[in-house]
Write a protein that holds these residues in place. Structure first.
Motif, mmCIF file in Angstrom:
data_model
loop_
_atom_site.group_PDB
_atom_site.id
_atom_site.type_symbol
_atom_site.label_atom_id
_atom_site.label_comp_id
_atom_site.label_asym_id
_atom_site.label_seq_id
_atom_site.Cartn_x
_atom_site.Cartn_y
_atom_site.Cartn_z
ATOM 1 N N ALA A 102 66.741 -6.921 114.130
ATOM 2 C CA ALA A 102 65.499 -6.491 113.448
ATOM 3 C C ALA A 102 64.423 -7.000 114.044
ATOM 4 O O ALA A 102 62.909 -6.774 113.722
ATOM 5 C CB ALA A 102 65.729 -6.275 112.010
ATOM 6 N N CYS A 103 64.412 -8.149 114.939
ATOM 7 C CA CYS A 103 63.711 -9.025 115.264
ATOM 8 C C CYS A 103 62.190 -8.442 115.775
ATOM 9 O O CYS A 103 60.978 -8.841 114.974
ATOM 10 C CB CYS A 103 64.214 -9.942 116.282
ATOM 11 N N GLU A 104 62.285 -7.609 116.529
ATOM 12 C CA GLU A 104 60.934 -6.975 117.195
ATOM 13 C C GLU A 104 60.462 -5.838 116.484
ATOM 14 O O GLU A 104 59.397 -5.379 116.826
ATOM 15 C CB GLU A 104 61.163 -6.937 118.665
ATOM 16 N N ILE A 105 61.326 -5.211 115.649
ATOM 17 C CA ILE A 105 60.912 -3.877 115.237
ATOM 18 C C ILE A 105 60.545 -3.924 113.723
ATOM 19 O O ILE A 105 61.363 -4.340 112.762
ATOM 20 C CB ILE A 105 62.116 -2.786 115.535
ATOM 21 N N GLY B 166 59.929 -1.714 111.592
ATOM 22 C CA GLY B 166 60.824 -0.589 110.833
ATOM 23 C C GLY B 166 61.453 0.373 111.720
ATOM 24 O O GLY B 166 60.900 1.032 112.340
ATOM 25 N N THR B 167 62.914 0.364 111.341
ATOM 26 C CA THR B 167 63.542 1.642 111.798
ATOM 27 C C THR B 167 64.279 2.471 110.589
ATOM 28 O O THR B 167 64.346 1.883 109.716
ATOM 29 C CB THR B 167 64.878 1.151 112.852
ATOM 30 N N CYS B 168 64.775 3.789 111.068
ATOM 31 C CA CYS B 168 65.303 4.446 110.115
ATOM 32 C C CYS B 168 66.296 5.431 110.794
ATOM 33 O O CYS B 168 66.167 6.033 111.830
ATOM 34 C CB CYS B 168 64.082 5.215 109.247
ATOM 35 N N ILE C 299 68.011 8.660 110.387
ATOM 36 C CA ILE C 299 67.978 9.737 109.303
ATOM 37 C C ILE C 299 69.121 10.241 108.887
ATOM 38 O O ILE C 299 69.133 11.257 108.051
ATOM 39 C CB ILE C 299 66.734 10.517 109.855
ATOM 40 N N ALA C 300 70.245 9.983 109.770
ATOM 41 C CA ALA C 300 71.604 10.525 109.485
ATOM 42 C C ALA C 300 71.878 9.709 108.155
ATOM 43 O O ALA C 300 72.774 10.191 107.358
ATOM 44 C CB ALA C 300 72.480 10.145 110.406
ATOM 45 N N ALA C 301 71.537 8.510 107.827
ATOM 46 C CA ALA C 301 72.039 7.685 106.755
ATOM 47 C C ALA C 301 70.965 7.642 105.739
ATOM 48 O O ALA C 301 71.465 7.451 104.419
ATOM 49 C CB ALA C 301 72.199 6.308 107.240
ATOM 50 N N GLY C 302 69.624 8.056 105.819
ATOM 51 C CA GLY C 302 68.730 7.849 105.047
ATOM 52 C C GLY C 302 67.662 8.862 105.251
ATOM 53 O O GLY C 302 67.545 9.427 106.136
ATOM 54 N N LYS C 303 66.605 8.931 104.192
ATOM 55 C CA LYS C 303 65.449 9.822 104.302
ATOM 56 C C LYS C 303 64.325 9.307 104.683
ATOM 57 O O LYS C 303 64.045 7.931 104.703
ATOM 58 C CB LYS C 303 65.096 10.314 103.123
ATOM 59 N N LEU C 304 63.840 10.046 105.673
ATOM 60 C CA LEU C 304 62.512 9.688 106.345
ATOM 61 C C LEU C 304 61.545 9.138 105.540
ATOM 62 O O LEU C 304 60.845 8.241 105.580
ATOM 63 C CB LEU C 304 62.019 10.807 107.424
ATOM 64 N N ALA C 305 61.216 9.834 104.395
ATOM 65 C CA ALA C 305 60.196 9.356 103.268
ATOM 66 C C ALA C 305 60.212 8.244 102.911
ATOM 67 O O ALA C 305 59.451 7.467 102.857
ATOM 68 C CB ALA C 305 60.360 10.610 102.358
ATOM 69 N N ASP C 306 61.779 7.758 102.687
ATOM 70 C CA ASP C 306 61.997 6.403 102.260
ATOM 71 C C ASP C 306 61.443 5.202 103.231
ATOM 72 O O ASP C 306 61.051 4.251 102.687
ATOM 73 C CB ASP C 306 63.317 6.251 101.842
ATOM 74 N N ALA C 307 61.875 5.650 104.385
ATOM 75 C CA ALA C 307 61.790 4.636 105.508
ATOM 76 C C ALA C 307 60.064 4.428 105.568
ATOM 77 O O ALA C 307 59.521 3.402 105.978
ATOM 78 C CB ALA C 307 62.325 5.136 106.784
ATOM 79 N N VAL C 308 59.436 5.547 105.662
ATOM 80 C CA VAL C 308 58.197 5.677 105.764
ATOM 81 C C VAL C 308 57.397 4.759 104.528
ATOM 82 O O VAL C 308 56.437 3.998 104.785
ATOM 83 C CB VAL C 308 57.503 6.941 105.824
ATOM 84 N N GLN C 309 57.758 4.904 103.477
ATOM 85 C CA GLN C 309 57.296 4.271 102.319
ATOM 86 C C GLN C 309 57.665 2.672 102.333
ATOM 87 O O GLN C 309 56.771 1.792 102.400
ATOM 88 C CB GLN C 309 58.247 4.803 101.034
#
Lengths: 325, 188
Positions: free
Chosen positions: A188-191, A193-195, A197-207
């Motif tokens: 995750a070093c350079e990124i 935030g990633t999401c 969407i097969a595993a989680g909701k985009l709304a949560d990742a955005v939050q």
């Protein structure tokens, strides 16, 4: 204007009445990255000849290594290049392993590759910072480069206990295994935030990633209804969605949201007539080079082969041209 | 990088230059990186061939180093082909008697990258590269007279203070403290 003849810094003189000037630059000069001298011959502000002079800070590691144990030289290799300690560890370890016929276990080889790549990345990042500084960009670029480098140095610190002088490699492997959770951090070093969407909701990742601020621009790049709809559902009021994907089935989008929140959907695939003229002009003037985009040319008679080629090559093909004479 | 066996290279050299004195020098260590040893009188010709032969195209000398074998010195070149993506080939050249005859031809006219590294081997081992465009000391200062990487080089006794001396350093420290007290008493 002519300069009086003077003693040349070079082996040969610059000739009586010459228009050039010899200047000794360094060794103590902030632009020389260490104690390094350059004898330069200037014609106005142009360097017409340059002779590097080094050895002002000669540590002679090979001489030091004569009186050290084999392993005792390992920490010296950290210091050969302060941006590449691990790769210098590695080169020395491999040399001794070759001489002694030592085999390295597979896991250690993987770890070596991972830390070696991280070293390369932080080295190149700092290089860009320095070179921009040297070119007159002052310190800003360097500070950005150092900020990015910190992320990798944090990983090194956790792994080896040191940020730069890591002393990490050993003959036959590495000094210690990766700590628990280290690989995930490295991944995750350079990124930010990633999401998935097969595993989680985009709304949560955005939050998680943007908090209350949300996001204003989205790129739909896969051509899937779910992705476009997700973007429409989650983007800020007045946001812009750039549609790059090619849709197979007609996607269903909640147009009431688009209307209510004043969203802007921007298409990208086709062009307007003026764009076409502009593109032709750019290609004709050489401003845009198209040749690297073309994987292969086929004569018109072999058009069927061209299609077979695309089928067979799959994702290795960019553009295939069928030439019409 | 495709590996290139020294036997193939030796064959090419022998085909093209049958009179050149060339042999494979086996490396007995587990690395098994065998080298090509060329007689110094033939090395310029051989190096020219290695660089220009269309099969070999060894266009890049990545490294030049010196070795002291106590009776003779040796210059070692590591060669790669960027064009052919193969290598490395280890090329070795030996001097005559180390005390009197320390010359080998410079290969800088053939591989420009050898320039500084031949100067380094000259500086630290005392190998004279004949035909080098600028054979001056590289790292040591101009007034330095010895060759510090030779096996019989004795480092000067430039004493440095050691807060916790041990082993042979204790004796050295004591010897120096005696000298220091002797000189300070004469001054008084």
């Amino acid at each position: 204007m002519s300069f009086p003849p003077h003693t040349s810094l070079f082996n040969e003189g610059n000739g009586a009445g010459a228009q050039t000037l010899d200047v000794s630059l360094g060794p103590q000069h902030p632009s020389t990255h260490g104690v390094f001298r350059m004898n330069v011959r200037l014609d106005g502000e142009t360097i017409v000849k340059l002779q590097p002079v080094f050895g002002y800070l000669h540590r002679n590691h090979e001489k030091l290594a004569e009186r050290n144990s084999w392993l005792g030289s390992m920490p010296y290799t950290d210091r050969l290049d302060y941006l590449c300690p691990i790769t210098n560890n590695w080169a020395y370890a491999v040399a001794v392993e070759k001489l002694a016929g030592i085999e390295v276990p597979e896991r250690a080889e993987y770890i070596r590759v991972i830390v070696g790549e991280l070293t390369r990345l932080q080295n190149h990042t700092v290089f860009l910072g320095f070179i921009l500084g040297d070119m007159g960009g002052w310190g800003s670029a360097l500070m950005y480069a150092f900020r990015e480098r910190e992320k990798i140095l944090d990983l090194f610190e956790e792994l080896t206990g040191a940020r730069m002088m890591v002393n990490y490699m050993r003959f036959g492997g590495v000094r210690c295994d990766l700590p628990a959770g280290w690989l995930e951090k490295a991944r995750a070093c350079e990124i930010a935030g990633t999401c998935n969407i097969a595993a989680g909701k985009l709304a949560d990742a955005v939050q998680r990633t943007f908090g209350k601020e949300g996001f204003d621009v989205a790129f739909e790049a896969v051509g899937a209804e779910g992705a476009l709809d997700d973007a429409v559902q989650n983007i800020n009021k007045g946001g812009r969605i750039v549609v790059l994907g090619v849709f197979g089935a007609r996607p269903r989008v909640d147009m009431s949201i688009v209307g209510d929140r004043e969203l802007c959907l921007i298409g990208t695939l086709m062009y307007k007539h003026e764009d076409y003229e502009q593109a032709v002009q750019w290609i004709a003037s050489g401003m845009v080079r198209t040749e690297p985009l073309i994987t292969r040319h086929f004569p018109f008679e072999q058009y069927a082969e061209a299609y077979h080629f695309i089928e067979k090559q799959g994702d290795k093909t960019l553009k295939v041209m069928v030439d019409v004479n | 990088m495709i590996s290139l066996s020294p036997e193939i290279v030796l064959q090419r050299i022998q085909d093209a230059l049958p009179k050149a004195r060339v042999e494979i020098l086996n490396n007995p260590s587990p690395s098994g990186q065998h080298a090509i040893l060329v007689h110094r009188e033939d090395v310029l010709e051989v190096a020219g061939l290695l660089k220009n032969d269309p099969e070999l195209l060894l266009d890049y000398a990545s490294n030049v180093s010196g070795v002291d074998y106590s009776d003779h010195l040796e210059a070692v070149y590591h060669l790669f082909s960027i064009a052919k993506k193969h290598g490395p080939i280890t090329l070795k050249v030996r001097t005559g008697d180390r005390a009197q005859d320390v010359s080998v031809p410079s290969l800088t006219p053939i591989w420009k990258s050898a320039d500084f590294q031949e100067r380094e081997a000259f500086d630290l081992f005392g190998i004279r590269f004949e035909g080098h465009p600028d054979l001056r000391r590289l790292l040591m200062w101009e007034e330095f007279t010895d060759f510090p990487m030779r096996k019989d080089y004795v480092a000067p006794d430039d004493y440095e203070y050691e807060p916790t001396p041990h082993g042979s350093i204790v004796q050295k420290t004591q010897a120096h403290s005696k000298q220091a007290s002797a000189s300070s008493s004469t001054n008084a």
